[in-house]
Scaffold this motif. Sequence first.
Motif, PDB file in Angstrom:
ATOM      1  N   SER A   1       1.246  -1.323  -0.122  1.00  0.00           N
ATOM      2  CA  SER A   1       0.008  -0.358  -0.379  1.00  0.00           C
ATOM      3  C   SER A   1       0.642   1.654   0.480  1.00  0.00           C
ATOM      4  N   LEU A   2       1.846   0.945   0.972  1.00  0.00           N
ATOM      5  CA  LEU A   2       2.787   2.820   0.618  1.00  0.00           C
ATOM      6  C   LEU A   2       3.004   2.901  -0.972  1.00  0.00           C
ATOM      7  N   MET A   3       3.074   1.906  -1.781  1.00  0.00           N
ATOM      8  CA  MET A   3       3.690   2.124  -3.108  1.00  0.00           C
ATOM      9  C   MET A   3       2.224   2.785  -3.807  1.00  0.00           C
ATOM     10  N   ALA A   4       0.939   3.248  -2.880  1.00  0.00           N
ATOM     11  CA  ALA A   4       0.419   3.497  -4.205  1.00  0.00           C
ATOM     12  C   ALA A   4      -0.270   5.378  -3.716  1.00  0.00           C
ATOM     13  N   ASP A   5      -0.846   5.561  -4.430  1.00  0.00           N
ATOM     14  CA  ASP A   5      -1.390   7.147  -3.857  1.00  0.00           C
ATOM     15  C   ASP A   5      -2.617   7.575  -3.342  1.00  0.00           C
TER      16      ASP A   5
END
Length: 467
Positions: free
Chosen positions: A408-412
């Motif tokens: 989820s860290l890579m998602a905006d």
Amino acid sequence: MDKLRTGIKNLDHILDGGIPVYSLNVVSGSPGSGKTIFVQNIIFNTARNGLKSLYLTTISESQFKMVRHLQEFEFFSDDFLGDKVVYEDLGAVLRKQGADKGLEYLTQMIKKHLPDIVVIDSFKAIRDFFPDEKAFKAFVFDLAAALSIWEVTVFLVGEYKEQELTLLGEFAVADGIFHLYGQEEKRFQKRYLRILKMRGANFEQGEHLFQISHAGIEVYPRMRPEGKELQYEARPGRKGFGITGLDEMLCGGLTEGTITLISGGTGTGKTALALKFLLDGAEKGEKGLFLSFEQPVNQLQDTARRLGWEIDRYLAEGRLDIKFISPIELDVDKHAFEILDMVREKKVDRFVIDSISSFESSVSDIQKYKDYLWAIGQQLKRRHITTIFTVLNEDLFSPMVVTKAQISLMADNIIILRYVEDYSSIKKVLGILKARGSDHNKALREYEITPNGINILGKLNRADMLR
């Protein structure tokens, strides 16, 4: 520096244009790793550009047997034999006349044929004709000196183990080292290529997947965006779903060029929501690509029709494209690279992968999965493609989990879909968990999927819905 273009798919890209001409290269690997096909593919490709190759076999495989096997490949052509591709038997000279005559014979063959490329296969087998390592080393240095005078590009092919690559004399004189090896994974037998050395030239480090097909060798470079590839400008536009309540919650839609995760349990409507995002773009004249790892094209078309969405017209007009890759055939090393090729070729504005959970299940190395997904995400952002990844949450009523792989860290943006118990019935609620750099509605809203599409209903006034 002049380069020899190999013509092998993507190999010249990771070699920054090709192999330096007049270089001496060792192609190493275990039996069956594809060494001989690798070199044969190069010499037949270069023959099409007018270059001549002298291929010297030793004792590992007869030239007649080798040519017979090559006839299976598309790169092979009888027309080049004897003219642009010349086979000679160095092994017979070594066996009958001894190692001392080997270098003399090689020089005679170069004088006779005047090649641009010289291959010795197997070079390691020549070791057996020398009494000790010292004598062989002397031969290797004399050979390297002689070949440099003739200004030919050289490939020495041999069945070397990886631990030998730093110990044996032939690697000390090599300008370039290609190491080919296989690796057994849960579902596939895979082949990888590493360039360990390329003197005076840039190349992409790390292991690169390659496959052998009737077309020959195809390389799938390791994905590792860096430098300029990580720099991109944010754009102020927004791209909506065409679902009134949801676009209002997102203050007009997803910010252009961002990555969105839609996380939810089975049956919550992740696929339908992602498909509606592309259909709304198609309605506005934008091109969209839906990459499905779970549902075939006709099944997705049926879903859209049942929801009253006009999918067939957009498919016919080329504003929407759907590609299906069976999860059984899914190979993250190959398909991660092909996905970006597909997006680049179709010049899409909106893109969906449904679902990345299938992507995850295709790899045994979870870190590799994260690296590939991050690399794909960065490349999509750089191209300002607004992207949705759907992800399956297997825990339908348990405490909220977006993804188990912590991606989820890579998602905006993160949109969650989940079931909640409402007295004696099950309801579906939708929430915006994250919208990087943008305001958004924090409420949990009930939604329904009907024959007329997806409707966002009112706020569900219950406590503890995310526990």
